[in-house]
Design a protein around this motif. Structure first.
Motif, short mmCIF file in Angstrom:
data_model
loop_
_atom_site.label_atom_id
_atom_site.label_comp_id
_atom_site.label_asym_id
_atom_site.label_seq_id
_atom_site.Cartn_x
_atom_site.Cartn_y
_atom_site.Cartn_z
N TYR A 62 -5.22 -0.29 -2.79
CA TYR A 62 -5.46 1.13 -2.48
C TYR A 62 -6.69 1.65 -3.21
CZ TYR A 62 -0.54 0.61 -1.11
OH TYR A 62 0.63 0.17 -0.57
N CYS A 63 -6.88 1.19 -4.43
CA CYS A 63 -8.06 1.61 -5.20
C CYS A 63 -9.33 1.04 -4.57
CB CYS A 63 -7.91 1.17 -6.66
SG CYS A 63 -9.33 1.57 -7.67
N THR A 64 -9.25 -0.22 -4.15
CA THR A 64 -10.40 -0.85 -3.49
C THR A 64 -10.77 -0.10 -2.21
OG1 THR A 64 -9.72 -2.99 -4.38
CG2 THR A 64 -11.27 -3.02 -2.53
N SER A 74 -2.09 7.51 -4.92
CA SER A 74 -1.08 6.46 -4.92
C SER A 74 -0.25 6.61 -6.17
CB SER A 74 -1.77 5.09 -4.89
OG SER A 74 -0.84 4.06 -5.12
N GLU A 87 -12.66 2.94 -3.16
CA GLU A 87 -14.04 2.62 -3.57
C GLU A 87 -14.92 2.34 -2.35
OE1 GLU A 87 -13.36 0.56 -7.95
OE2 GLU A 87 -13.12 -0.69 -6.17
N ARG A 117 -12.40 9.42 -4.04
CA ARG A 117 -11.77 9.43 -5.36
C ARG A 117 -10.39 8.81 -5.24
NH1 ARG A 117 -10.79 14.70 -8.12
NH2 ARG A 117 -10.26 15.36 -6.00
N PHE A 118 -9.99 8.08 -6.26
CA PHE A 118 -8.66 7.47 -6.26
C PHE A 118 -7.84 8.10 -7.38
CE2 PHE A 118 -5.79 3.87 -7.49
CZ PHE A 118 -5.01 3.91 -6.34
N TYR A 161 -11.69 -6.36 -4.65
CA TYR A 161 -10.28 -6.73 -4.79
C TYR A 161 -10.18 -8.22 -5.02
CZ TYR A 161 -5.38 -7.52 -3.60
OH TYR A 161 -4.06 -7.90 -3.63
N THR A 180 -4.01 8.59 -9.20
CA THR A 180 -2.69 8.00 -9.29
C THR A 180 -1.74 8.92 -10.03
OG1 THR A 180 -3.26 6.85 -11.34
CG2 THR A 180 -3.56 5.62 -9.29
N SER A 185 1.55 4.74 -9.48
CA SER A 185 0.99 3.71 -10.35
C SER A 185 2.05 3.22 -11.33
CB SER A 185 -0.21 4.29 -11.11
OG SER A 185 -0.67 3.36 -12.05
#
Lengths: 346, 346
Positions: free
Chosen positions: A115-117, A107, A120, A125-126, A15, A128, A109
């Motif tokens: 949130y993505c960090t 999340s 990871e 898995r992320f 991030y 959106t 978008s």
């Protein structure tokens, strides 16, 4: 030892927080700090706590005094409050509590990039879901089987809020908990504390924005006492230091001061929102202490760079299919200088 | 939402920190705090940093000034230092960086109980190897294929150190990194900084003990610049607040003050170690700011309770096949009162 890192860590880029120049001449409108100093009572509380005895001893691991003050001020059960070293710490605690490796985080978008960090870092898995064109919930959700849903409300970079009844409906249908990240909620018209009290969502709060305390790192979660007890197991025992705890309690306790800062920021926000369209910007009506501005016919990067050359720092944000400038609402004087600079640039 | 917690979280009991009574009449010898206040220069540095401007702005995410000071004082590359919100934060960062869910963490036993908690949080297996009777490495290791090895050196509760050449050998043979947790190293005769500089181990340090700063939460890791860059991705961006950063830099910078406290604590430790055997205790020679004391023929619990009834708090620690009292080295006056109380009790 580099070879021994988890592959997820090696692969991630990390991030990138907003630039924090140490040059005090910069007009800093890039990380949504409050342009006003915190309440004098906060400085007084820190000075009072600042003794050798306080520094040499471990702080209260549960932040009992802070939780009592916050519970009273917000009308929530102090036992349902979990203290954090900034609300990012709380988001990390929640991720680790609910999301297994290989799990999923959802999340909307574009939203808060952390949130993505967090996904990871957790090896998750992320996913959106795009906001609608007017920054509301889409009518169809692709996946309600995720382990946690993060919802920044007000959202960044848009500064918009989704409706509370939409949040309540999402929380009902979703398998994992819905976390309403209310870092900016003090600048908005409503918040989800009532849903948190009922255990329908988890609310997170930050003292970095509305209380002008980004420097001390303090945030908290509001949930049920039962869940709070579980989350405490996930946090570092002493995640909040003694001076921050004293500062945070004093800040929450001085609501008149916070509300006065809020009123000034909201008035300046209105001025900024009204001035930007005449300079060619499309502005999304904001419920936060920043404004999302997209120029109608010029790319954002050169405007960002020209402002930076004039010692004015805003945040240039790029998302798939969407870019713009996120401008923190500074003092009236700072916003005057920003507008003057923009008049020269665009 | 409780049902949605990761099963590992529900199952774990959580790390129990030592009691932190708010009653200032208690003689607190249970959590290895320094009995002396921190350097006056630390208080001065916090007072200097304590402005509305510092509080309202985000701190330096990388702690550049602190790292420069610490690098100079310790003779290590500032770029190989990672700042943490206490060394527990650093241990969490390391665990998340190296240990996948289902991975393994190795530690010697008995040692710092947090290592097991970190394994539980990460969903990892926790393996222990017993120390030899004189608290050294065993000759045979059952598993060298683990993802991380935590080695508290000096160890808690024993206060003992293992030999540096043993650490170097372990690091060579081990798959994952060996983390030498040097929370108490300033009280010991040697440390593993030379191995950290060479990238053979990772060293973690705390300011809670030797610098008398448990209240501000500050710790750091010493490793290679390459690995530090990776670890920064795992930490919260702003994990250390502005006042703690100022305090930590001032503390490291005042080595004469730290060394003077250290000398006093070592002298008192010697008095304590010499007095306890005449009261029936077996004492392990300590290289830390605490002493591990086991009574020859009386169980520890009633002694602990009788001390507590006299407002003297020590730590009663129970491990499989081994229990005792871990007694923090307080001031001479506090240790006099402890010894007087023990004379009445045992």
């Amino acid at each position: 030892m580099l070879d021994c890192l988890r592959p997820e860590i090696r692969a991630m880029s990390g991030y990138t927080p907003g630039e924090q120049p140490r040059n005090s001449e910069v007009i800093k409108l890039n990380t949504n700090e409050n342009p006003y100093p915190p309440s004098p009572k906060v400085l007084e509380a820190i000075r009072h706590a600042l003794t050798g005895e306080t520094l040499r001893k471990y702080p209260d691991p549960l932040g009992t005094h802070f939780r009592q003050v916050a519970g009273r001020v917000l009308g929530v059960d102090p036992d349902g409050i979990v203290i954090g070293n900034g609300s990012d710490d709380i988001l990390t605690i929640l991720t680790r509590a609910f999301v297994p490796q290989g799990g999923t985080i959802l999340s909307l978008s574009p939203s808060y990039l952390l949130y993505c960090t967090l996904a990871e870092l957790q090896g998750a898995r992320f996913l959106t879901v795009p906001f609608t064109a007017d920054w509301q919930f889409p009518s169809a959700w692709p996946d309600l089987d995720n382990h946690i849903t993060y919802l920044a409300n007000p959202n960044s970079p848009s500064g918009t809020c989704v409706r509370l009844d939409d949040i309540a409906r999402l929380a009902e249908r979703n398998r994992g908990p819905v976390v309403v990240d209310e870092a900016y909620a003090d600048f908005a018209q409503e918040n989800a504390l009532s849903l948190a009290r009922e255990g329908r969502v988890i609310v997170t709060r930050s003292l970095s924005k509305s209380y002008a305390l980004a420097g001390i790192r303090f945030g908290f979660a509001v949930t049920t006492p039962q869940l709070a007890q579980q989350l405490v197991k996930v946090k570092d025992s002493y995640n909040c230091d003694a001076l921050s705890l004293a500062a945070a309690a004093a800040a929450l306790d001085d609501q008149p001061y916070m509300l006065a800062m809020r009123a000034k920021i909201l008035a300046t926000r209105q001025r900024l929102e009204q001035a930007l369209p005449s300079l060619g910007f499309r502005v999304t009506p904001s419920q936060a202490n920043f404004v999302w501005a997209q120029h109608m016919d010029r790319p954002a990067q050169p405007i960002f760079a020209a402002l930076k050359a004039r010692n004015i720092l805003v945040r240039h944000m790029i998302y798939p299919g969407c870019e713009g400038l996120r401008i923190t609402v500074g003092t009236d004087g700072q916003i005057d200088q920003l507008l003057q600079a923009l008049r020269e640039i665009v």
